[in-house]
Write a protein that holds these residues in place. Structure first.
Motif, mmCIF file in Angstrom:
data_model
loop_
_atom_site.group_PDB
_atom_site.id
_atom_site.type_symbol
_atom_site.label_atom_id
_atom_site.label_comp_id
_atom_site.label_asym_id
_atom_site.label_seq_id
_atom_site.Cartn_x
_atom_site.Cartn_y
_atom_site.Cartn_z
ATOM 1 N N ASN A 41 35.344 42.220 32.800
ATOM 2 C CA ASN A 41 34.099 42.217 32.040
ATOM 3 C C ASN A 41 34.062 43.381 31.058
ATOM 4 O O ASN A 41 33.688 43.213 29.884
ATOM 5 N N ALA A 42 34.470 44.566 31.514
ATOM 6 C CA ALA A 42 34.469 45.734 30.634
ATOM 7 C C ALA A 42 35.474 45.575 29.501
ATOM 8 O O ALA A 42 35.202 45.954 28.348
ATOM 9 N N LEU A 43 36.645 45.006 29.797
ATOM 10 C CA LEU A 43 37.645 44.776 28.753
ATOM 11 C C LEU A 43 37.150 43.750 27.742
ATOM 12 O O LEU A 43 37.318 43.918 26.521
ATOM 13 N N TRP A 47 36.667 44.517 23.854
ATOM 14 C CA TRP A 47 37.563 43.809 22.928
ATOM 15 C C TRP A 47 37.360 42.302 23.089
ATOM 16 O O TRP A 47 38.227 41.612 23.656
ATOM 17 N N PRO A 48 36.251 41.738 22.629
ATOM 18 C CA PRO A 48 36.050 40.294 22.797
ATOM 19 C C PRO A 48 37.099 39.467 22.068
ATOM 20 O O PRO A 48 37.323 38.305 22.395
ATOM 21 N N GLU A 49 37.762 40.087 21.084
ATOM 22 C CA GLU A 49 38.762 39.358 20.305
ATOM 23 C C GLU A 49 40.139 39.360 20.959
ATOM 24 O O GLU A 49 41.036 38.623 20.546
ATOM 25 N N LYS A 50 40.344 40.175 21.968
ATOM 26 C CA LYS A 50 41.622 40.216 22.654
ATOM 27 C C LYS A 50 41.617 39.277 23.858
ATOM 28 O O LYS A 50 40.572 39.041 24.458
ATOM 29 N N GLY A 435 43.371 51.048 47.753
ATOM 30 C CA GLY A 435 42.451 51.622 48.717
ATOM 31 C C GLY A 435 40.999 51.518 48.295
ATOM 32 O O GLY A 435 40.181 52.374 48.626
ATOM 33 N N ILE A 436 40.651 50.447 47.582
ATOM 34 C CA ILE A 436 39.274 50.293 47.100
ATOM 35 C C ILE A 436 38.450 49.637 48.202
ATOM 36 O O ILE A 436 38.285 48.416 48.264
ATOM 37 N N GLU A 437 37.973 50.479 49.095
ATOM 38 C CA GLU A 437 37.077 50.042 50.162
ATOM 39 C C GLU A 437 35.705 50.628 49.847
ATOM 40 O O GLU A 437 35.394 50.922 48.694
ATOM 41 N N SER A 438 34.846 50.805 50.842
ATOM 42 C CA SER A 438 33.548 51.412 50.610
ATOM 43 C C SER A 438 33.713 52.811 49.999
ATOM 44 O O SER A 438 34.570 53.580 50.459
ATOM 45 N N PRO A 439 32.977 53.118 48.919
ATOM 46 C CA PRO A 439 31.907 52.361 48.265
ATOM 47 C C PRO A 439 32.387 51.550 47.057
ATOM 48 O O PRO A 439 31.907 51.725 45.932
ATOM 49 N N GLY A 440 33.323 50.647 47.274
ATOM 50 C CA GLY A 440 33.924 49.893 46.177
ATOM 51 C C GLY A 440 32.944 48.989 45.451
ATOM 52 O O GLY A 440 32.987 48.873 44.223
ATOM 53 N N LEU A 441 32.070 48.301 46.192
ATOM 54 C CA LEU A 441 31.087 47.432 45.543
ATOM 55 C C LEU A 441 30.184 48.250 44.627
ATOM 56 O O LEU A 441 29.955 47.890 43.464
ATOM 57 N N THR A 442 29.659 49.371 45.128
ATOM 58 C CA THR A 442 28.810 50.230 44.313
ATOM 59 C C THR A 442 29.564 50.773 43.104
ATOM 60 O O THR A 442 29.002 50.910 42.012
ATOM 61 N N SER A 443 30.834 51.073 43.284
ATOM 62 C CA SER A 443 31.634 51.711 42.237
ATOM 63 C C SER A 443 32.191 50.736 41.213
ATOM 64 O O SER A 443 32.766 51.163 40.208
ATOM 65 N N SER A 444 32.050 49.436 41.439
ATOM 66 C CA SER A 444 32.803 48.443 40.670
ATOM 67 C C SER A 444 32.565 48.536 39.165
ATOM 68 O O SER A 444 33.526 48.526 38.379
ATOM 69 N N LEU A 445 31.318 48.619 38.732
ATOM 70 C CA LEU A 445 31.049 48.661 37.292
ATOM 71 C C LEU A 445 31.598 49.941 36.669
ATOM 72 O O LEU A 445 32.103 49.927 35.538
ATOM 73 N N ALA A 446 31.516 51.046 37.397
ATOM 74 C CA ALA A 446 32.052 52.301 36.878
ATOM 75 C C ALA A 446 33.572 52.273 36.816
ATOM 76 O O ALA A 446 34.180 52.833 35.897
ATOM 77 N N LEU A 447 34.213 51.644 37.791
ATOM 78 C CA LEU A 447 35.667 51.491 37.735
ATOM 79 C C LEU A 447 36.072 50.662 36.527
ATOM 80 O O LEU A 447 37.051 50.978 35.834
ATOM 81 N N GLU A 449 34.404 50.338 33.707
ATOM 82 C CA GLU A 449 34.164 51.183 32.539
ATOM 83 C C GLU A 449 35.297 52.180 32.350
ATOM 84 O O GLU A 449 35.785 52.400 31.230
ATOM 85 N N HIS A 450 35.740 52.798 33.447
ATOM 86 C CA HIS A 450 36.792 53.803 33.380
ATOM 87 C C HIS A 450 38.123 53.193 32.938
ATOM 88 O O HIS A 450 38.808 53.754 32.063
ATOM 89 N N VAL A 451 38.502 52.066 33.528
ATOM 90 C CA VAL A 451 39.771 51.448 33.154
ATOM 91 C C VAL A 451 39.754 51.054 31.672
ATOM 92 O O VAL A 451 40.731 51.280 30.944
#
Length: 485
Positions: A41-43, A47-50, A435-447, A449-451
């Motif tokens: 989603n963040a990508l 870059w909607p054109e990619k 190793g994306i366990e708790s708090p992975g759900l909470t962190s998902s949008l930030a991850l 964004e970061h990637v």
């Protein structure tokens, strides 16, 4: 008997021979759990054109860890200040609450009490309170309470509770609604843009090879009509967000990463089971209730970060469930060959429901009664289990953080396995989220964004800014991609 890790890799039996690629994409995300969808989603937003494609081996999104957890929006209380878990949890928490204000996603900021009985518990909560106050602009608000103050908020608590920490920023979210929304936006973004993005289900990555300009990923489709069929595509950026199987891709490249089998990434699996509850003793509960990690003897011999105890959570309809407990799984033999649909099954797939023995019920009930004495054994019923991907095993004394490892497709022989930045050698990028366990759900949008930010800075750079018209290097367009999908 000690629990041994599983050392596994893609194409371990060599059944997938190298195939030349015939389709090129910009971003390929492996795994449509909540983290994989958030990254895609963040990508797509940036870059909607990619071309951003997601492959998922199951028939639906989030069929593993993402759909088998407490669905808690964690405030970010527990982890070291400089860790990925704290950074992404704090940022992800705010992104989730902000998204819920503008998008149809079910969220409730119900709050949480962490409760204790002993002087050691009180000291732990004081340290936690001090820790939270030092976490900067996104620090979760907390308040120390006496036992009477805690019971004023939650009258069903045991009279033995002497201290508590109130975290009002903790909440709950529908993980399924979040994943459905993230996927829907790959078709149409909130601003009406239609990105070049898609999720392809029933498709596994079975082999990955470096290429001077990216990564060649071989995929296999799982259905009766295409059993055994394989395709190969080249991606400039590969995001390995395959959760419980994420180490496999890197382990397949260990020999090329100046390594040998001793440097393969270990895979541990911790089963957490939940019990639903219908009965007395929780009628007035309005918040999540967590015992301290060392409450009683439930975390004896384990690092506190590995287990937060048997806690009470609420679903969005107000129903109560307890859990998870922690049971380490010993890797067992996996099928020697794919099934009739070309799907390779994992040993833990038979472990997705509680082993609801009398002993399990007794242990669950005993843990609960230490802080909710009115809960009756007869009201407990087995609910579901989830498997958590671990990078360290039981009894580990050290904290295990999320691991984000970056590798370039060129000069692999000069790179390390545990490499946390992308070397500036050109070619394609592989980022593995391990190793994306708790708090992975909470962190998902930030991850996500970061990637996307790292890909912008280290892959596309100034020569391929957002908004430039889409152009495949090999002139492979939408028709070819649609045929592959």
């Amino acid at each position: 008997m000690p629990v041994r890790p599983l050392y596994a890799q893609l194409n371990a039996h060599g059944r997938a021979a190298y195939r030349a690629w015939d389709v090129h994409v910009d971003h390929l995300v492996i795994g449509a759990g909540v983290v994989g969808l958030a990254v895609a989603n963040a990508l797509a937003r940036r870059w909607p054109e990619k071309a951003t494609y997601v492959i998922e081996r199951h028939a639906q999104a989030g069929q593993e860890t993402s759909s088998r957890n407490s669905e808690v929006i964690h405030a970010g209380l527990y982890y070291p200040a400089d860790s990925h878990k704290t950074r992404f949890c704090l940022r992800g928490r705010e992104m989730l609450y902000a998204r819920a204000q503008h998008q149809p996603i079910s969220v409730k900021e119900v709050g949480k009490l962490v409760v204790g009985r002993t002087r050691a518990d009180a000291a732990y909560l004081e340290q936690l309170h001090t820790h939270c106050r030092g976490l900067g602009a996104l620090a979760p608000p907390t308040a120390l309470l006496t036992g009477d103050e805690a019971r004023a908020l939650e009258p069903d608590l045991s009279p033995d509770i002497t201290c508590a920490l109130h975290s009002p920023r903790t909440g709950i979210v529908s993980a399924h609604e979040l994943m459905a929304q993230l996927e829907a936006e790959l078709d149409t973004l909130p601003d009406g843009t239609s990105p070049d993005a898609q999720v392809v289900y029933g498709t596994s990555a079975v082999r990955i090879d470096p290429d001077p300009d990216g990564w060649v990923v071989q995929t296999r489709t799982h259905d009766a009509a295409h059993a055994g069929d394989a395709d190969a595509l080249r991606a400039r950026v590969v995001v390995n967000a395959s959760g419980l199987n994420a180490p496999r891709a890197l382990n397949a490249l260990v020999a090329q990463l100046r390594g040998d089998e001793r440097q393969m990434i270990p895979m541990y699996f911790s089963k957490g089971s939940y019990a639903s509850y219908r009965g007395p003793g929780v009628d007035r509960v309005r918040r999540l209730l967590y015992p301290t990690p060392n409450f009683g003897a439930q975390a004896a011999g384990a690092h506190a970060h590995q287990s937060l105890g048997t806690h009470l959570t609420l679903d969005l309809d107000g129903h109560v469930r307890f859990g998870p407990d922690a049971q380490w799984l010993a890797p067992a033999a996996v099928p020697a060959a794919p099934d009739d649909a070309g799907y390779e099954h994992d040993f833990w797939e038979t472990q997705l429901y509680p082993d609801a023995t009398d002993a399990w019920f007794a242990a669950m009930h005993a843990a609960i009664q230490q802080y909710l004495p009115g809960v009756e054994r007869a009201g407990l019923a087995p609910d579901y289990s989830g498997i958590r991907p671990k990078l360290v095993g039981p009894g580990a004394a050290r904290f295990s953080d999320f691991a984000l490892l970056w590798h370039a497709s060129r000069d692999l022989g000069q790179q390390r396995v545990w490499q946390r930045t992308l070397p500036d050698v050109g070619g394609g990028a592989l980022v593995s989220l391990l190793g994306i366990e708790s708090p992975g759900l909470t962190s998902s949008l930030a991850l996500g964004e970061h990637v996307a930010a790292e890909v912008a800075a280290r892959v596309w750079g100034e020569h391929n800014p957002r908004g430039r018209a889409r152009r495949y290097v090999e002139q492979v367009g939408h028709d070819s991609l649609a045929g592959w999908a």
